[in-house]
Scaffold this active site. Structure first.
Site, PDB file in Angstrom:
ATOM      1  N   CYS A 362       0.816  -1.221   0.000  1.00 58.06           N
ATOM      2  CA  CYS A 362       0.000   0.000   0.000  1.00 58.06           C
ATOM      3  C   CYS A 362       0.847   1.267   0.000  1.00 58.06           C
ATOM      4  O   CYS A 362       0.421   2.304  -0.503  1.00 58.06           O
ATOM      5  CB  CYS A 362      -0.903   0.030   1.227  1.00 58.06           C
ATOM      6  SG  CYS A 362      -2.017  -1.352   1.414  1.00 58.06           S
ATOM      7  N   ALA A 363       2.031   1.182   0.585  1.00 58.29           N
ATOM      8  CA  ALA A 363       2.881   2.365   0.760  1.00 58.29           C
ATOM      9  C   ALA A 363       3.905   2.557  -0.345  1.00 58.29           C
ATOM     10  O   ALA A 363       4.704   3.488  -0.277  1.00 58.29           O
ATOM     11  CB  ALA A 363       3.598   2.275   2.115  1.00 58.29           C
TER      12      ALA A 363
END
Length: 370
Positions: A362-363
């Protein structure tokens, strides 16, 4: 195996709006005069670099969690930087803080932003006659969180990399999309067909648009589950390609979890599916940890994202979350080592990041070496 819930309650919209009321009807997919075709490479293809965002703030994360989240971002960036360049977006005024945490090997790029989830707010890079980046119109996961600054990041990164910016009417986050680089995609209906993103769009509309933008010939649709986390059930917490024809999928063994039943439905769909080249998928299961060590993983925190599907593949390595369950951590690392035999498996503790319902994938956002 929880994920991001409504972190910023002030931005949560009423249930009627989430059902599609209050949103103007969107047009059918973009009428494209450009006859060029594009292709999104598999994440395991060679990278130019990884993009990340040092975007955590007290407004979203709270004062207690914020320093630990920043340390987790630094740990992920430093792990990836052993294998490929990393460029980190940093707010004006936070450059010194970021430099002290990240060290000299991470490129810092100054720009405003709302949050850190660059997989969703950043561009999706594609290859064609030249390098291009798709702007999928990030809208805060359906207007659930402030996103005005994050909505500009796709265009900002495209300009920074010299990539042509491709526009579309489709609203889609990178976490909701998984591809094998050979024409197959896995997408959750709960996210992409949600009225808080794309009211009026049907599966055929999405498939037509993605055929042009990403070179997708076949979509394997998973139901996902909407309304339980801020993403409405992103694909990258459920199923990922390791190589074309091979998928790792989540299995939630907690009968009280909202993901318990849906992960079993996903396994049934994936095991019966074929890809764009007609291959029956080989499906490997990564079970979530039974226990976690984190001080933030209490029963009161339903956001905690304890699962291994959200790994990130970079040049020569797979960056894998670990949660302090020795059996589950080892099993996930062993499975991924078997499926990525030429890459190093690098575990990284991400307790604070997981407390906000997200993970390593996600990052991060890859810029392929096109």
């Amino acid at each position: 195996m929880q994920r991001r819930q409504f972190i910023q309650a002030g931005m949560a919209v009423a249930s009627a709006v989430l059902a599609g009321c209050g949103f103007p009807p969107r047009q059918s997919p973009t009428a494209v005069e450009d006859e060029r075709m594009w292709r999104m490479p598999d994440e395991a293809a060679r990278h130019q670099r990884t993009w990340m965002a040092f975007g955590a703030s007290a407004k979203v994360w709270g004062d207690e969690l914020l320093p630990a989240v920043r340390r987790d971002l630094a740990a992920i960036a430093q792990a990836i930087a052993r294998f490929e360049p990393v460029s980190m977006l940093v707010r004006p005024g936070e450059m010194d803080l970021a430099r002290n945490l990240l060290g000299p090997n991470i490129e810092l790029v100054e720009t405003p932003m709302d949050d850190l989830w660059l997989r969703d707010s950043g561009p999706v890079f594609v290859a064609g006659s030249n390098k291009a980046a798709v702007n999928f119109n990030f809208n805060g996961w359906g207007e659930k969180q402030d996103y005005d600054k994050d909505a500009r990041l796709a265009a900002f990164i495209a300009a920074r990399t010299g990539a042509e910016l491709l526009e579309t009417d489709l609203i889609l986050e990178g976490g909701g999309l998984e591809v094998d680089g050979e024409g197959t995609a896995i997408i959750t209906e709960s996210c992409v067909l949600n009225n808080n993103r794309n009211p009026g769009w049907k599966k055929a509309d999405v498939e037509e648009e993605l055929r042009w933008l990403l070179g997708i010939e076949k979509v394997i649709w998973l139901p996902g589950i909407a309304g339980y986390d801020i993403t409405d059930g992103h694909t990258d917490f459920y199923a990922r390609f390791t190589t074309p024809g091979v998928v790792v999928a989540a299995l939630d063994q907690d009968p009280d979890s909202f993901d318990h039943d849906v992960t079993r439905r996903h396994l049934d769909i994936l095991r019966a599916a074929t890809d764009a080249r007609g291959r029956r998928l080989q499906v490997e299961v990564l079970e979530a940890p039974a226990t976690v060590r984190s001080q933030w993983a209490s029963e009161d925190n339903e956001d905690f994202a304890a699962g291994y599907i959200n790994f990130y593949v970079c040049n020569g390595a797979v960056i894998v979350p670990e949660f302090g369950d020795p059996i589950a951590d080892r099993a996930a690392a062993t499975t991924l080592a078997r499926l990525f035999p030429e890459r190093q498996i690098v575990p990284v503790a991400i307790d604070a990041l997981a407390a906000g319902g997200g993970g390593i994938h996600c990052a991060t956002q890859q810029e392929p070496a096109l």
